[in-house]
Design an enzyme around this catalytic site. Sequence first.
Site, short mmCIF file in Angstrom:
data_model
loop_
_atom_site.label_atom_id
_atom_site.label_comp_id
_atom_site.label_asym_id
_atom_site.label_seq_id
_atom_site.Cartn_x
_atom_site.Cartn_y
_atom_site.Cartn_z
N HIS A 151 -35.00 -42.42 104.64
CA HIS A 151 -36.45 -42.42 104.37
C HIS A 151 -37.00 -43.84 104.16
O HIS A 151 -37.69 -44.12 103.17
CB HIS A 151 -36.78 -41.51 103.17
CG HIS A 151 -38.01 -40.68 103.38
ND1 HIS A 151 -39.23 -41.02 102.86
CD2 HIS A 151 -38.21 -39.53 104.06
CE1 HIS A 151 -40.13 -40.11 103.21
NE2 HIS A 151 -39.54 -39.20 103.94
N TYR A 192 -35.95 -39.38 97.27
CA TYR A 192 -36.52 -38.58 98.36
C TYR A 192 -35.65 -37.34 98.67
O TYR A 192 -34.45 -37.47 98.86
CB TYR A 192 -36.68 -39.41 99.64
CG TYR A 192 -36.89 -38.48 100.80
CD1 TYR A 192 -38.10 -37.81 100.95
CD2 TYR A 192 -35.85 -38.18 101.68
CE1 TYR A 192 -38.27 -36.87 101.95
CE2 TYR A 192 -36.02 -37.24 102.68
CZ TYR A 192 -37.23 -36.59 102.81
OH TYR A 192 -37.40 -35.65 103.78
N ASP A 220 -31.05 -38.69 105.75
CA ASP A 220 -32.34 -39.38 105.89
C ASP A 220 -32.46 -40.47 104.82
O ASP A 220 -32.48 -40.18 103.63
CB ASP A 220 -33.47 -38.34 105.70
CG ASP A 220 -34.84 -38.87 106.08
OD1 ASP A 220 -34.97 -40.10 106.26
OD2 ASP A 220 -35.78 -38.06 106.17
N GLU A 243 -35.36 -30.18 113.60
CA GLU A 243 -35.43 -29.96 112.15
C GLU A 243 -36.15 -28.63 111.92
O GLU A 243 -37.18 -28.36 112.54
CB GLU A 243 -36.22 -31.11 111.51
CG GLU A 243 -36.32 -31.03 110.00
CD GLU A 243 -37.08 -32.22 109.42
OE1 GLU A 243 -37.90 -32.82 110.15
OE2 GLU A 243 -36.85 -32.55 108.25
N HIS A 259 -39.49 -33.85 114.47
CA HIS A 259 -39.83 -33.63 113.07
C HIS A 259 -40.19 -32.16 112.86
O HIS A 259 -40.93 -31.58 113.64
CB HIS A 259 -41.04 -34.51 112.74
CG HIS A 259 -41.32 -34.67 111.30
ND1 HIS A 259 -42.60 -34.83 110.81
CD2 HIS A 259 -40.51 -34.70 110.23
CE1 HIS A 259 -42.54 -34.97 109.49
NE2 HIS A 259 -41.29 -34.90 109.11
C1 CS2 Z 1 -38.93 -36.08 106.07
C2 CS2 Z 1 -40.27 -35.52 105.81
O1 CS2 Z 1 -38.43 -34.11 107.21
C3 CS2 Z 1 -38.14 -35.28 107.07
O2 CS2 Z 1 -37.26 -35.84 107.66
O3 CS2 Z 1 -38.77 -37.41 106.21
O4 CS2 Z 1 -40.06 -34.51 104.88
C4 CS2 Z 1 -41.35 -36.46 105.29
O5 CS2 Z 1 -41.06 -36.92 104.02
C5 CS2 Z 1 -42.68 -35.74 105.26
O6 CS2 Z 1 -42.93 -35.15 106.48
C6 CS2 Z 1 -43.81 -36.67 104.86
O7 CS2 Z 1 -45.02 -36.09 105.11
MG MG Z 2 -37.37 -37.89 107.66
#
Ligand code: CS2
Ligand code: MG
Length: 407
Positions: free
Chosen positions: A216, A160, A214, A343, A316
């Site tokens: 994830h 990821y 992250d 973020e 987010h």
């Molecule tokens: C991620 C996201 O930004 C983050 O922290 O976890 O990029 C996530 O993978 C996406 O929003 C999924 O749609």
């Molecule tokens: Mg994330």
Amino acid sequence: MKITDAKVFVGGPGKNYVTLKIYTDQGIYGLGDATLNNRETLPAKYLEDYLIPCLIGMDPRRSEDIWQYFYRSTYFRRGPITMSAIGAIDMALWDIKGKIAGLPVYDLLGGKSRDGALVYAHATGSDLDQLIDSMSYYREQGYTAIRVQCGIPGMPTPGYGIAGKDEDARHYITKYGALPDLEIWDTGKYLRYMPKVFERLRAEFGDELKILHDVHHRLLPREAAAFAKEVEPFDLYWLEDPTPADDQTSLRLIRQHSTVPIAIGEVFNSLWDCRQMIEEELIDFIRIAATYGGGITHVRRIVDLAAIHHVRTGFHGAPSHSPISMAAQAHLNAWAPNFGIQEYLVLGTEACDALFPSDHHYAEGEFHVSDAPGLGVDFDEKEAAKYAYSRGYHPVVRLTDGTMWNY
Ligand code: CS2
Ligand code: MG
């Protein structure tokens, strides 16, 4: 004052932004974002087929009542599709209200608590050297907080948020396939290598830099607890999504073993998804987005609950959120007494700025909210006509033995 019409637009430069425009009988319009990443047509259809017909004729100033109307009348409550659709309406109504009052939305919420809001960038590398290069680049751009994702030696696929060897790690954004890409995950390799990454980054960048990471959703609660304990000496600003948060009580184990700050919530769509973890003080940052979280009206309620429990915001801000929901969050960030960090990836490409003109801007590690009335973002329909919907999928993850895992 009455709502006369509402339209939904789907598309954007490299993204399927779902943009709602609500028109009124006084010439004022409002904008909302319903971009549910990789499922974008669903909130768009939900808005068109079910919510917009009820919206016509309503008084846009009654945003609380309209929120309650859609939340309660749906009967089958919550879920990301419903909440994205309600969220877009809610943002557009706050936009209209601000324009009527001649005030930026932050003033309607209670006014500014700060001038600039701390943001974090994403640095990534297929290996440590590439990651360090990417981090140095963001340091030069003025960032004081950086999320780090690093390739793990021997991991079958990059993982990821990690650029491939030949990709531009400085500007890497996760690509979504026309069918789901396959990722293979090896927990043991990750757990053995990642602490060494943090150790090297601290040696390289010193103590001041805020380092975020992250996971994830990849670890089991016991693994996450052990990992959190092990990385404690490297003073992370946060450890994000260490486990899938479907089970809120599994976070207790992490808390019992470590004081590393925990950030969770980007997949949540209501207060009910995070109520227990906030009330039990099992997390430090709540990551819900204005888009899937029912807009400003509902996210504000979560922020207030969080404040009582020493939980700060860390909304987010993945590139899938359009500048409209980033603006909604910027107004919440400017006001929230318990603001933590934001973020930040979405704004700044020429094509995106042309589609969503605004004077929100980044400078020296901070996001500066627009002082224009309403949300402070516009939408250029001529630009929008250039883009069409294109289907994408999140990758799927399997363990090395083939077992399905969490993306
Ligand atoms: C991620 C996201 O930004 C983050 O922290 O976890 O990029 C996530 O993978 C996406 O929003 C999924 O749609
Ligand atoms: Mg994330």
